[in-house]
Design a protein around this motif. Sequence first.
Motif, short mmCIF file in Angstrom:
data_model
loop_
_atom_site.label_atom_id
_atom_site.label_comp_id
_atom_site.label_asym_id
_atom_site.label_seq_id
_atom_site.Cartn_x
_atom_site.Cartn_y
_atom_site.Cartn_z
N VAL A 121 9.94 58.29 33.23
CA VAL A 121 10.84 59.40 32.89
C VAL A 121 11.31 60.01 34.20
N VAL A 161 13.24 63.01 35.95
CA VAL A 161 13.66 64.39 35.71
C VAL A 161 14.39 64.88 36.96
N LEU A 192 8.91 59.71 23.58
CA LEU A 192 9.16 60.15 24.95
C LEU A 192 10.22 61.25 24.99
N ARG A 193 11.25 61.11 24.13
CA ARG A 193 12.30 62.12 24.09
C ARG A 193 11.68 63.47 23.67
N CYS A 221 9.76 64.96 26.52
CA CYS A 221 10.67 65.54 27.52
C CYS A 221 11.15 66.91 27.06
N GLU A 222 11.55 66.99 25.79
CA GLU A 222 12.09 68.26 25.28
C GLU A 222 11.03 69.35 25.26
N LEU A 260 8.02 67.76 29.53
CA LEU A 260 8.27 67.12 30.83
C LEU A 260 9.47 67.68 31.58
N ALA A 261 10.49 68.11 30.84
CA ALA A 261 11.69 68.63 31.50
C ALA A 261 12.00 70.04 31.01
N THR A 302 14.94 71.75 30.02
CA THR A 302 16.30 71.28 29.72
C THR A 302 17.39 72.32 30.01
N TYR A 341 17.02 64.61 31.96
CA TYR A 341 16.00 63.56 32.01
C TYR A 341 16.57 62.23 31.56
N ILE A 345 15.10 58.30 30.30
CA ILE A 345 13.92 57.54 29.88
C ILE A 345 14.18 56.06 30.13
#
Lengths: 80, 80
Positions: free
Chosen positions: A5, A7, A58-59, A62-63, A66-67, A69, A74, A76
């Motif tokens: 991922v 970022v 993974l999305r 991220c939401e 991990l990120a 937004t 980001y 993937i």
Amino acid sequence: MKAHVHVTLKPGVLDPQGKAIHKALSGLGFEGVEQVRQGKVIELELSETDPARARESLRDMCEKLLANTVIENYAIELDV
Amino acid sequence: MKAHVHVTLKPGVLDPQGKAIHKALSGLGFEGVEQVRQGKVIELELSETDPARARESLRDMCEKLLANTVIENYAIELDV
């Protein structure tokens, strides 16, 4: 399954780390560096074997974690 | 010319950031994550137009500043 991922800060968002690296490179004598931006890469090892489900999970990661937004994009990447 | 430098911890080097992300993902209910490692990606915009010279210059930047080669690996990617 392995996933990466990426970022990165959105364009226009101030990047003090990138600026510091840029300045340090100039100080070391590296000419011709026009811009530097720093981002993160997160490597994940997943037990999921279905690419579509892995990508969806993974999305979601991220939401939620991990990120940020608001200021970050980001991307993937799955090693299938 | 645009370039990406990926800096990752060498295998075996402890990664507390990765561990923290792993723990947080578990806490959020994401199952099936086996390992997490965090690295950096540095995006550079160079005025150099010759790929070979750009790559050599980037290698030099990595050795001198961008990566700590005792504990980190780096990979250079040029967008030609």
